[in-house]
Motif scaffolding. Structure first.
Motif, mmCIF file in Angstrom:
data_model
loop_
_atom_site.group_PDB
_atom_site.id
_atom_site.type_symbol
_atom_site.label_atom_id
_atom_site.label_comp_id
_atom_site.label_asym_id
_atom_site.label_seq_id
_atom_site.Cartn_x
_atom_site.Cartn_y
_atom_site.Cartn_z
ATOM 1 N N ARG A 26 0.819 -1.211 0.000
ATOM 2 C CA ARG A 26 0.000 0.000 0.000
ATOM 3 C C ARG A 26 0.855 1.265 0.000
ATOM 4 O O ARG A 26 0.392 2.330 -0.372
ATOM 5 N N GLN A 27 2.127 1.178 0.402
ATOM 6 C CA GLN A 27 2.982 2.348 0.473
ATOM 7 C C GLN A 27 3.654 2.667 -0.859
ATOM 8 O O GLN A 27 4.355 3.665 -0.970
ATOM 9 N N SER A 28 3.429 1.867 -1.884
ATOM 10 C CA SER A 28 4.003 2.126 -3.200
ATOM 11 C C SER A 28 3.340 3.336 -3.853
ATOM 12 O O SER A 28 2.134 3.522 -3.751
ATOM 13 N N SER A 29 4.145 4.146 -4.519
ATOM 14 C CA SER A 29 3.631 5.326 -5.208
ATOM 15 C C SER A 29 3.048 4.943 -6.557
ATOM 16 O O SER A 29 3.457 3.961 -7.178
ATOM 17 N N HIS A 59 0.393 9.856 -5.644
ATOM 18 C CA HIS A 59 -0.211 9.406 -4.395
ATOM 19 C C HIS A 59 0.172 7.956 -4.140
ATOM 20 O O HIS A 59 0.806 7.311 -4.960
ATOM 21 N N LYS A 60 -0.239 7.427 -3.003
ATOM 22 C CA LYS A 60 0.037 6.036 -2.632
ATOM 23 C C LYS A 60 -1.183 5.176 -2.920
ATOM 24 O O LYS A 60 -2.314 5.656 -2.914
#
Length: 80
Positions: A26-29, A59-60
């Motif tokens: 989920r933290q991937s751009s 955004h992420k």
């Protein structure tokens, strides 16, 4: 604290190399090459389908897959 500019945005390697449409990271751009593609983002319990638009770039993935349900209050029935 933000990520330093010289490192660039964080993207999980499996998103770039494979054709998998499931995202646990989920933290991937979101990058410009993901526009108009559909991804299934994990929200902790299930996967949420998200179609990437141009306004989402930078955004992420986790911002678009909510992890909590909306609270709905039940109305009480009057007894006769």
């Amino acid at each position: 604290m933000t990520r330093s500019l010289f490192k660039g945005p964080f993207v999980d390697g499996t998103l770039l190399s494979s054709k998998k449409k499931f995202v646990w990271s989920r933290q991937s751009s979101i990058l410009p090459q993901f526009v108009n593609k559909t991804f299934m983002v994990h929200n902790g319990k299930s996967f949420v389908e998200i179609t990437i638009q141009e306004s989402m770039i930078g955004h992420k993935f986790g911002e678009f897959a909510l992890t909590r349900k909306k609270l709905i209050h039940k109305k009480k029935d009057k007894k006769k």
